[in-house]
Write a protein that holds these residues in place. Sequence first.
Motif, PDB file in Angstrom:
ATOM      1  N   VAL A 189       7.532   3.850 -17.472  1.00 24.95           N
ATOM      2  CA  VAL A 189       6.745   2.614 -17.543  1.00 24.95           C
ATOM      3  C   VAL A 189       5.899   2.443 -16.281  1.00 24.95           C
ATOM      4  O   VAL A 189       4.702   2.161 -16.362  1.00 24.95           O
ATOM      5  CB  VAL A 189       7.664   1.377 -17.756  1.00 24.95           C
ATOM      6  CG1 VAL A 189       6.910   0.080 -17.525  1.00 24.95           C
ATOM      7  CG2 VAL A 189       8.279   1.414 -19.148  1.00 24.95           C
ATOM      8  N   PHE A 190       6.516   2.629 -15.114  1.00 23.92           N
ATOM      9  CA  PHE A 190       5.775   2.455 -13.864  1.00 23.92           C
ATOM     10  C   PHE A 190       4.630   3.458 -13.741  1.00 23.92           C
ATOM     11  O   PHE A 190       3.528   3.102 -13.322  1.00 23.92           O
ATOM     12  CB  PHE A 190       6.696   2.544 -12.645  1.00 23.92           C
ATOM     13  CG  PHE A 190       7.673   1.395 -12.559  1.00 23.92           C
ATOM     14  CD1 PHE A 190       7.259   0.089 -12.748  1.00 23.92           C
ATOM     15  CD2 PHE A 190       9.005   1.624 -12.290  1.00 23.92           C
ATOM     16  CE1 PHE A 190       8.149  -0.973 -12.675  1.00 23.92           C
ATOM     17  CE2 PHE A 190       9.904   0.583 -12.210  1.00 23.92           C
ATOM     18  CZ  PHE A 190       9.472  -0.725 -12.402  1.00 23.92           C
ATOM     19  N   LEU A 191       4.886   4.696 -14.120  1.00 27.43           N
ATOM     20  CA  LEU A 191       3.811   5.698 -14.068  1.00 27.43           C
ATOM     21  C   LEU A 191       2.721   5.385 -15.089  1.00 27.43           C
ATOM     22  O   LEU A 191       1.533   5.523 -14.796  1.00 27.43           O
ATOM     23  CB  LEU A 191       4.377   7.105 -14.285  1.00 27.43           C
ATOM     24  CG  LEU A 191       5.265   7.637 -13.152  1.00 27.43           C
ATOM     25  CD1 LEU A 191       5.914   8.954 -13.558  1.00 27.43           C
ATOM     26  CD2 LEU A 191       4.474   7.798 -11.861  1.00 27.43           C
ATOM     27  N   ALA A 192       3.108   4.923 -16.280  1.00 23.09           N
ATOM     28  CA  ALA A 192       2.134   4.557 -17.310  1.00 23.09           C
ATOM     29  C   ALA A 192       1.306   3.343 -16.887  1.00 23.09           C
ATOM     30  O   ALA A 192       0.135   3.226 -17.266  1.00 23.09           O
ATOM     31  CB  ALA A 192       2.849   4.272 -18.636  1.00 23.09           C
ATOM     32  N   LEU A 193       1.916   2.459 -16.100  1.00 27.02           N
ATOM     33  CA  LEU A 193       1.191   1.279 -15.612  1.00 27.02           C
ATOM     34  C   LEU A 193       0.273   1.611 -14.444  1.00 27.02           C
ATOM     35  O   LEU A 193      -0.447   0.739 -13.966  1.00 27.02           O
ATOM     36  CB  LEU A 193       2.172   0.176 -15.204  1.00 27.02           C
ATOM     37  CG  LEU A 193       2.915  -0.509 -16.346  1.00 27.02           C
ATOM     38  CD1 LEU A 193       3.956  -1.480 -15.799  1.00 27.02           C
ATOM     39  CD2 LEU A 193       1.941  -1.246 -17.269  1.00 27.02           C
ATOM     40  N   GLY A 194       0.338   2.855 -13.985  1.00 26.39           N
ATOM     41  CA  GLY A 194      -0.590   3.280 -12.950  1.00 26.39           C
ATOM     42  C   GLY A 194      -0.072   3.267 -11.531  1.00 26.39           C
ATOM     43  O   GLY A 194      -0.870   3.322 -10.590  1.00 26.39           O
ATOM     44  N   VAL A 195       1.243   3.193 -11.348  1.00 28.62           N
ATOM     45  CA  VAL A 195       1.774   3.319  -9.996  1.00 28.62           C
ATOM     46  C   VAL A 195       1.382   4.712  -9.516  1.00 28.62           C
ATOM     47  O   VAL A 195       1.761   5.714 -10.116  1.00 28.62           O
ATOM     48  CB  VAL A 195       3.301   3.111  -9.959  1.00 28.62           C
ATOM     49  CG1 VAL A 195       3.852   3.389  -8.576  1.00 28.62           C
ATOM     50  CG2 VAL A 195       3.662   1.701 -10.407  1.00 28.62           C
ATOM     51  N   SER A 196       0.581   4.772  -8.465  1.00 24.06           N
ATOM     52  CA  SER A 196      -0.038   6.036  -8.070  1.00 24.06           C
ATOM     53  C   SER A 196       0.900   6.997  -7.337  1.00 24.06           C
ATOM     54  O   SER A 196       0.696   8.194  -7.356  1.00 24.06           O
ATOM     55  CB  SER A 196      -1.268   5.771  -7.205  1.00 24.06           C
ATOM     56  OG  SER A 196      -0.884   5.068  -6.041  1.00 24.06           O
ATOM     57  N   SER A 197       1.927   6.474  -6.705  1.00 21.92           N
ATOM     58  CA  SER A 197       2.845   7.324  -5.950  1.00 21.92           C
ATOM     59  C   SER A 197       4.097   7.598  -6.780  1.00 21.92           C
ATOM     60  O   SER A 197       4.835   6.654  -7.113  1.00 21.92           O
ATOM     61  CB  SER A 197       3.243   6.622  -4.647  1.00 21.92           C
ATOM     62  OG  SER A 197       4.367   7.253  -4.075  1.00 21.92           O
ATOM     63  N   PRO A 198       4.374   8.866  -7.094  1.00 18.55           N
ATOM     64  CA  PRO A 198       5.616   9.165  -7.819  1.00 18.55           C
ATOM     65  C   PRO A 198       6.857   8.689  -7.064  1.00 18.55           C
ATOM     66  O   PRO A 198       7.804   8.204  -7.674  1.00 18.55           O
ATOM     67  CB  PRO A 198       5.610  10.688  -7.949  1.00 18.55           C
ATOM     68  CG  PRO A 198       4.174  11.070  -7.854  1.00 18.55           C
ATOM     69  CD  PRO A 198       3.562  10.070  -6.912  1.00 18.55           C
ATOM     70  N   PHE A 199       6.847   8.782  -5.741  1.00 20.82           N
ATOM     71  CA  PHE A 199       7.999   8.337  -4.963  1.00 20.82           C
ATOM     72  C   PHE A 199       8.193   6.824  -5.091  1.00 20.82           C
ATOM     73  O   PHE A 199       9.314   6.349  -5.270  1.00 20.82           O
ATOM     74  CB  PHE A 199       7.865   8.737  -3.497  1.00 20.82           C
ATOM     75  CG  PHE A 199       9.074   8.368  -2.677  1.00 20.82           C
ATOM     76  CD1 PHE A 199      10.283   8.997  -2.894  1.00 20.82           C
ATOM     77  CD2 PHE A 199       8.993   7.403  -1.698  1.00 20.82           C
ATOM     78  CE1 PHE A 199      11.414   8.661  -2.154  1.00 20.82           C
ATOM     79  CE2 PHE A 199      10.114   7.050  -0.947  1.00 20.82           C
ATOM     80  CZ  PHE A 199      11.327   7.685  -1.179  1.00 20.82           C
TER      81      PHE A 199
END
Length: 135
Positions: free
Chosen positions: A97-107
């Motif tokens: 969800v966070f990556l799909a929402l565009g959180v740019s840092s994987p960490f």
Amino acid sequence: MKAELRYAEIRGLIGQVMRFGLVGGLATVVHLFVAWWLLRVWVEGSPFLVNFIAFVVAFQVSFWGHSRFTFRQKGSAWRFLLVTLGGFAINSSLLWVFLALGVSSPFLAICLSVFLVPFFVFLASRFWVFSSVPK
């Protein structure tokens, strides 16, 4: 007498929650350190695979700490594995969800997902994995 008994139970529960937080905090630090290190040395690595490897390492810390320190009794490693896999499924879903929402840092996405799971793990551990907690 009943008030004293309730006070002792509440005090015991608060101590257990604090110990759970310490062990969980240590396991979380291990999880995040392993994830950070793997992302540094394996730049092209999948955040999901990195997160899984970090989870496996942190699982060892978590089970040992909870059985010896938090709940102070032998628990079922298989039940704990099921609980933590459930927690990991929640963790991975949140990561997606966070990556799909565009959180740019994987960490950062891994950090956010790791910190939202402990409530589920505590309840399942207390009432199922280590269910015969000494009073």
